[in-house]
Design a protein around this motif. Structure first.
Motif, PDB file in Angstrom:
ATOM      1  N   ASN A  51      64.275  77.535 120.793  1.00 16.06           N
ATOM      2  CA  ASN A  51      63.403  76.011 122.104  1.00 16.06           C
ATOM      3  C   ASN A  51      63.277  77.177 122.938  1.00 16.06           C
ATOM      4  O   ASN A  51      63.404  78.027 123.440  1.00 16.06           O
ATOM      5  CB  ASN A  51      65.295  75.435 122.256  1.00 16.06           C
ATOM      6  CG  ASN A  51      64.567  74.021 122.441  1.00 16.06           C
ATOM      7  OD1 ASN A  51      63.828  73.510 122.792  1.00 16.06           O
ATOM      8  ND2 ASN A  51      65.375  74.445 124.215  1.00 16.06           N
ATOM      9  N   ASP A  54      58.173  76.738 125.383  1.00 15.34           N
ATOM     10  CA  ASP A  54      57.081  75.900 126.827  1.00 15.34           C
ATOM     11  C   ASP A  54      56.497  77.434 127.931  1.00 15.34           C
ATOM     12  O   ASP A  54      56.122  77.993 128.297  1.00 15.34           O
ATOM     13  CB  ASP A  54      57.373  74.819 127.441  1.00 15.34           C
ATOM     14  CG  ASP A  54      58.909  74.540 127.268  1.00 15.34           C
ATOM     15  OD1 ASP A  54      59.249  74.910 129.042  1.00 15.34           O
ATOM     16  OD2 ASP A  54      58.979  74.123 126.891  1.00 15.34           O
ATOM     17  N   SER A  78      59.536  72.781 121.800  1.00 16.19           N
ATOM     18  CA  SER A  78      60.135  72.600 122.771  1.00 16.19           C
ATOM     19  C   SER A  78      59.981  70.736 123.588  1.00 16.19           C
ATOM     20  O   SER A  78      59.720  70.268 123.774  1.00 16.19           O
ATOM     21  CB  SER A  78      58.366  72.766 124.265  1.00 16.19           C
ATOM     22  OG  SER A  78      59.204  72.234 125.416  1.00 16.19           O
ATOM     23  N   SER A  79      61.658  71.370 123.853  1.00 13.23           N
ATOM     24  CA  SER A  79      62.510  69.929 123.708  1.00 13.23           C
ATOM     25  C   SER A  79      62.311  69.278 125.351  1.00 13.23           C
ATOM     26  O   SER A  79      61.563  68.320 125.359  1.00 13.23           O
ATOM     27  CB  SER A  79      63.753  69.909 124.562  1.00 13.23           C
ATOM     28  OG  SER A  79      64.563  71.025 123.239  1.00 13.23           O
ATOM     29  N   LYS A  80      61.422  70.081 126.267  1.00 15.38           N
ATOM     30  CA  LYS A  80      60.844  69.907 127.410  1.00 15.38           C
ATOM     31  C   LYS A  80      59.861  69.064 127.160  1.00 15.38           C
ATOM     32  O   LYS A  80      59.121  67.385 127.904  1.00 15.38           O
ATOM     33  CB  LYS A  80      60.328  70.628 128.146  1.00 15.38           C
ATOM     34  CG  LYS A  80      60.293  70.172 130.036  1.00 15.38           C
ATOM     35  CD  LYS A  80      60.102  71.836 130.778  1.00 15.38           C
ATOM     36  CE  LYS A  80      58.910  71.287 131.896  1.00 15.38           C
ATOM     37  NZ  LYS A  80      58.229  72.888 132.240  1.00 15.38           N
ATOM     38  N   ASN A 112      73.960  76.929 126.784  1.00 17.26           N
ATOM     39  CA  ASN A 112      72.399  76.685 127.248  1.00 17.26           C
ATOM     40  C   ASN A 112      71.142  77.279 126.857  1.00 17.26           C
ATOM     41  O   ASN A 112      70.263  77.038 127.389  1.00 17.26           O
ATOM     42  CB  ASN A 112      72.945  77.801 128.761  1.00 17.26           C
ATOM     43  CG  ASN A 112      72.059  77.201 129.770  1.00 17.26           C
ATOM     44  OD1 ASN A 112      71.912  75.683 130.107  1.00 17.26           O
ATOM     45  ND2 ASN A 112      70.448  77.835 130.339  1.00 17.26           N
ATOM     46  N   SER A 116      71.501  70.730 123.233  1.00 17.21           N
ATOM     47  CA  SER A 116      71.680  69.255 123.748  1.00 17.21           C
ATOM     48  C   SER A 116      70.073  68.441 123.797  1.00 17.21           C
ATOM     49  O   SER A 116      70.341  67.935 123.280  1.00 17.21           O
ATOM     50  CB  SER A 116      72.176  68.872 124.660  1.00 17.21           C
ATOM     51  OG  SER A 116      73.926  69.170 124.522  1.00 17.21           O
ATOM     52  N   SER A 117      69.267  69.175 124.784  1.00 14.34           N
ATOM     53  CA  SER A 117      68.145  68.973 124.538  1.00 14.34           C
ATOM     54  C   SER A 117      67.366  68.559 123.283  1.00 14.34           C
ATOM     55  O   SER A 117      66.123  68.300 123.139  1.00 14.34           O
ATOM     56  CB  SER A 117      67.652  70.209 125.486  1.00 14.34           C
ATOM     57  OG  SER A 117      68.295  70.076 126.604  1.00 14.34           O
ATOM     58  N   THR A 130      72.914  66.931 129.544  1.00 14.98           N
ATOM     59  CA  THR A 130      72.508  68.471 129.517  1.00 14.98           C
ATOM     60  C   THR A 130      72.087  68.690 131.059  1.00 14.98           C
ATOM     61  O   THR A 130      72.732  68.117 131.771  1.00 14.98           O
ATOM     62  CB  THR A 130      70.808  68.634 129.086  1.00 14.98           C
ATOM     63  OG1 THR A 130      70.347  67.605 130.319  1.00 14.98           O
ATOM     64  CG2 THR A 130      70.692  68.230 128.216  1.00 14.98           C
ATOM     65  N   ILE A 133      73.115  74.124 134.119  1.00 20.90           N
ATOM     66  CA  ILE A 133      74.772  75.695 134.406  1.00 20.90           C
ATOM     67  C   ILE A 133      74.885  75.877 132.729  1.00 20.90           C
ATOM     68  O   ILE A 133      75.188  73.949 132.168  1.00 20.90           O
ATOM     69  CB  ILE A 133      75.645  74.129 134.987  1.00 20.90           C
ATOM     70  CG1 ILE A 133      74.691  74.336 136.384  1.00 20.90           C
ATOM     71  CG2 ILE A 133      76.903  75.589 135.362  1.00 20.90           C
ATOM     72  CD1 ILE A 133      74.229  75.520 137.573  1.00 20.90           C
TER      73      ILE A 133
HETATM   74  N1  GTP Z   1      61.839  74.873 129.413  1.00 23.13           N
HETATM   75  C1  GTP Z   1      62.396  74.218 129.310  1.00 23.13           C
HETATM   76  N2  GTP Z   1      63.473  74.691 128.967  1.00 23.13           N
HETATM   77  C2  GTP Z   1      64.587  73.786 128.108  1.00 23.13           C
HETATM   78  C3  GTP Z   1      63.941  72.735 127.206  1.00 23.13           C
HETATM   79  N3  GTP Z   1      65.129  72.677 126.527  1.00 23.13           N
HETATM   80  C4  GTP Z   1      66.104  72.646 127.645  1.00 23.13           C
HETATM   81  N4  GTP Z   1      66.266  73.001 128.785  1.00 23.13           N
HETATM   82  C5  GTP Z   1      67.026  73.660 129.761  1.00 23.13           C
HETATM   83  O1  GTP Z   1      67.763  74.012 129.823  1.00 23.13           O
HETATM   84  C6  GTP Z   1      69.356  74.107 129.989  1.00 23.13           C
HETATM   85  C7  GTP Z   1      69.930  73.554 128.901  1.00 23.13           C
HETATM   86  O2  GTP Z   1      69.641  72.720 128.304  1.00 23.13           O
HETATM   87  P1  GTP Z   1      71.181  71.769 127.443  1.00 23.13           P
HETATM   88  O3  GTP Z   1      70.684  71.152 126.045  1.00 23.13           O
HETATM   89  O4  GTP Z   1      71.586  71.579 128.053  1.00 23.13           O
HETATM   90  O5  GTP Z   1      71.999  73.118 126.838  1.00 23.13           O
HETATM   91  P2  GTP Z   1      73.082  73.260 125.782  1.00 23.13           P
HETATM   92  O6  GTP Z   1      73.105  74.149 124.772  1.00 23.13           O
HETATM   93  O7  GTP Z   1      72.976  72.178 125.098  1.00 23.13           O
HETATM   94  O8  GTP Z   1      73.718  73.885 126.756  1.00 23.13           O
HETATM   95  P3  GTP Z   1      75.556  73.979 126.791  1.00 23.13           P
HETATM   96  O9  GTP Z   1      75.959  72.013 126.407  1.00 23.13           O
HETATM   97  O10 GTP Z   1      76.023  73.968 128.179  1.00 23.13           O
HETATM   98  O11 GTP Z   1      76.216  75.250 125.539  1.00 23.13           O
HETATM   99  C8  GTP Z   1      68.546  72.875 130.700  1.00 23.13           C
HETATM  100  O12 GTP Z   1      68.371  72.973 131.734  1.00 23.13           O
HETATM  101  C9  GTP Z   1      67.510  71.899 130.642  1.00 23.13           C
HETATM  102  O13 GTP Z   1      66.404  70.913 131.079  1.00 23.13           O
HETATM  103  C10 GTP Z   1      62.708  73.426 126.773  1.00 23.13           C
HETATM  104  O14 GTP Z   1      62.321  73.484 125.652  1.00 23.13           O
HETATM  105  N5  GTP Z   1      61.917  73.991 127.849  1.00 23.13           N
END
Ligand code: GTP
Ligand code: MG
Length: 254
Positions: A51, A54, A78-80, A112, A116-117, A130, A133
């Protein structure tokens, strides 16, 4: 065993397919060997989701894919940008070998990395919370993605004994306010960027790097950002915190 490890083992037991979500900027470092071992023991199919693709160059991605696809099927996402989500959905349906009932998909990985994204990107909804932090997801959550797939979003798991603060800072497991040695962490980030994409660092901070060591680069950035203490000395701590925040929030391409 920590609470998170118990949760992860429980999800591995229940799910039909597991996703190990890794951060494209450091796919090897964000692989969790304990989680992979537990998945292998449970003989469950799994997909490595690279993931945040991007945030890295194409070459970097191709290299990661050729290494990781030896371990498991690998999908870039890229979830974004919602890139790679159709491919991921197909891959899940393909490896699950389940017909006639809903497929339960566990999303696992370091804090992180975007677990979730990824779930949100596939479902097209913002069902899973998401945050930049880490440690945002505190409990398991079930999220439906159409009629065939249901995701289990989980809190991040780091290997037992993973105490190296530099790793935690680089991987955004700990944010800058929780680091004991932000300067040390910032120096590691500078080192990585100088090796992998010096131009990104130079253009982002408007500095020119010509053979300076990491500490000198930190000072250059501090000076350019006008982070000065009373007597005009550079406030390295402030510069370090800025670099960590910029890195953790994905402001550089590597
Ligand atoms: N540039 C970019 N940022 C991303 C992408 N996916 C997630 N993010 C960013 O990464 C950060 C963490 O994303 P989360 O989906 O909360 O990550 P997580 O693994 O669920 O984190 P925890 O629940 O804290 O373990 C956020 O600020 C998102 O916006 C992506 O594909 N590209
Ligand atoms: Mg989460």
């Amino acid at each position: 065993m920590t609470r998170y490890q118990r949760i992860s083992q429980d999800v591995i037991r229940k799910a039909d397919v597991l996703l190990e979500v890794v951060d494209a900027r450091f796919p090897d470092e964000t692989r969790n060997s304990e989680v992979e071992r537990d998945i292998a023991r449970a003989k469950k199919p799994f997909i490595i989701v690279i993931n945040k693709c991007d945030l890295v160059s194409k070459e970097h991605l191709e290299k990661a894919k050729s290494r990781l696809s030896k371990i498991a099927p690998t999908v870039f996402v890229s979830s974004k940008d919602r890139f790679g989500t159709t491919m991921l959905r197909h891959k899940i349906l393909e490896i699950a070998h389940i017909k006639g009932r809903e497929i339960l998909v566990g999303s696992l990985g370091y804090p992180n990395t975007g677990k979730s994204s990824v779930v949100n990107a596939v479902t097209g909804k913002h069902s899973a919370g998401t945050s930049s932090i880490s440690g945002h997801t505190k409990a398991v959550q079930h999220i439906k993605a159409g009629s065939r797939i249901k995701f289990i979003d989980t809190p991040g798991v780091i290997p037992f004994g993973e105490t190296d603060e530099y790793i935690q800072g680089m991987l955004a497991v700990k944010d800058s306010t929780h680091l004991q040695d932000p300067i040390g962490v910032a120096l590691k980030i500078i080192e990585k960027l100088c090796n992998e994409n010096k131009t990104a660092l130079e253009s982002f901070y408007h500095v020119t790097i010509e053979g300076e060591n990491s500490y000198e680069v930190l000072e250059l950035i501090g000076r350019e950002s006008n982070f000065l203490k009373k007597k005009g000395q550079i406030d390295e701590n402030r510069a370090a915190v800025k670099i960590i925040n910029d890195w953790q929030r994905g402001r550089f391409i590597v």
